[in-house]
Write an enzyme that holds these catalytic residues in place. Structure first.
Site, mmCIF file in Angstrom:
data_model
loop_
_atom_site.group_PDB
_atom_site.id
_atom_site.type_symbol
_atom_site.label_atom_id
_atom_site.label_comp_id
_atom_site.label_asym_id
_atom_site.label_seq_id
_atom_site.Cartn_x
_atom_site.Cartn_y
_atom_site.Cartn_z
ATOM 1 N N HIS A 190 1.084 7.687 1.599
ATOM 2 C CA HIS A 190 -0.030 8.538 1.208
ATOM 3 C C HIS A 190 -0.428 8.252 -0.233
ATOM 4 O O HIS A 190 0.234 7.500 -0.953
ATOM 5 C CB HIS A 190 0.358 10.014 1.328
ATOM 6 C CG HIS A 190 0.488 10.510 2.724
ATOM 7 N ND1 HIS A 190 -0.543 11.136 3.397
ATOM 8 C CD2 HIS A 190 1.537 10.461 3.584
ATOM 9 C CE1 HIS A 190 -0.134 11.456 4.612
ATOM 10 N NE2 HIS A 190 1.126 11.062 4.754
ATOM 11 N N GLU A 272 3.775 9.669 -2.027
ATOM 12 C CA GLU A 272 2.435 9.781 -2.613
ATOM 13 C C GLU A 272 2.390 8.742 -3.740
ATOM 14 O O GLU A 272 2.990 8.917 -4.796
ATOM 15 C CB GLU A 272 2.214 11.190 -3.177
ATOM 16 C CG GLU A 272 2.268 12.305 -2.146
ATOM 17 C CD GLU A 272 0.963 12.465 -1.367
ATOM 18 O OE1 GLU A 272 0.045 11.647 -1.560
ATOM 19 O OE2 GLU A 272 0.877 13.425 -0.574
#
Length: 308
Positions: A190, A272
């Site tokens: 992500h 992330e």
């Protein structure tokens, strides 16, 4: 956010007439040159198709967003690792977060699904940079690069989606795909969508959850081990710093509200890779050379975990 280049060889002049007799050295060289050129062409074709041999059956599904010149390509400054077979017999689940087509299927992705601790939307569209480079496009690119690296080391790599479906899959299905594959490790890729000035990456670990259909207790320990190894290698390879807004500088965050983690029965983490809304991070995330480093950093953490 949790939420075919082809090689054209040089034009060769017509060969000059040769004497009818050739020495053994000349014959050997003549045989080796075409073979070497052919091998180089095959390597280029595989590298530029994300590790899939040229001529393989095309992937189906809606066309992805038009890639930049370096989407999916190995960085010249990051030579491909040699085949080692060190991961032979290992299965890795790579989950490219979101889907480029999600925004066309809002009704489908907004459908609530059970994540054990609650019911949440099936999936989301993800975020994007201020210039419009989408998280879904970023995650697919990094995932494909990661697959290439891991397969060259002998791993079997499973994807939850490869731009080959119109939308999704839902977060519960993403977990089931890794479970069904009996993955030895699973990573969901992500990028975040926080405020300008919020920078850096963080790895999300599963909390201990035992509710409804979710039971992460058997995977909490190994998932933390996987996450810590990825955090270390990602820092070292990419030069990125752990998040300055999540994880208190550790680069690690524990959550119980993500279906992809709650419903997993195999060691799994999310990463992330940076904040798409921050100009400094965005400059990295939109660079093909940096995305190659990101894939390499993730892969080294996975390899370290699988080797124990």
């Amino acid at each position: 956010m949790v939420a075919g280049m082809s090689y054209v060889g040089p034009d060769f002049d017509a060969p000059e007439p040769r004497p009818p007799r050739r020495g053994p050295l000349t014959v050997a060289i003549a045989a080796l040159v075409p073979a070497a050129l052919l091998g180089w062409l095959v390597y280029e074709a595989v590298a530029d198709t994300g590790g899939r041999p040229a001529g393989a059956a095309p992937r189906t599904g809606p066309p992805a967003a038009a890639p930049s010149a370096d989407d999916g390509k190995l960085s010249p400054s990051s030579p491909a690792p040699a085949l080692s077979g060190s991961l032979k017999g290992k299965v890795v689940l790579v989950d490219a977060g979101h889907n480029p087509g999600n925004f066309r299927h809002t009704a489908e992705i907004n459908r609530p699904v059970d994540i054990g601790t609650a019911r949440k939307e099936c999936d989301t569209t993800g975020t994007s940079t201020n210039s419009g480079y989408t998280e879904a496009r970023f995650t697919l690119d990094v995932a494909r690069r990661l697959r290439t690296i891991l397969e060259r080391q002998g791993a079997t790599v499973k994807f939850t989606q490869d731009g080959d479906r119109a939308w999704g899959p839902c977060v519960d299905e993403r977990a089931r795909i890794g479970n069904a594959a009996h993955a030895d490790a699973a990573v969901s890729v992500h990028a975040d969508g926080a405020a300008q000035g919020d920078r850096g990456f963080h790895v999300i670990l599963p909390a201990s959850v035992h509710k409804g259909t979710a039971d992460t207790r058997p995977i909490v320990g190994p998932s933390r081990d996987l996450g810590e190894r990825i955090e270390d290698s990602f820092t070292r390879v990419t030069g990125s710093k752990p998040s300055n807004y999540v994880g208190d500088g550790t680069g690690l965050d524990v959550r119980s509200d993500l279906g992809g983690l709650n419903l997993s029965t195999v060691p799994k983490v999310f990463i992330e890779c940076g904040n798409m809304r921050d100009s400094t991070d965005a400059a990295r995330l939109t660079s093909g050379a940096w995305r190659q480093k990101a894939a390499q950093g993730i892969s080294e953490g996975i390899v370290s975990f699988l080797r124990g």
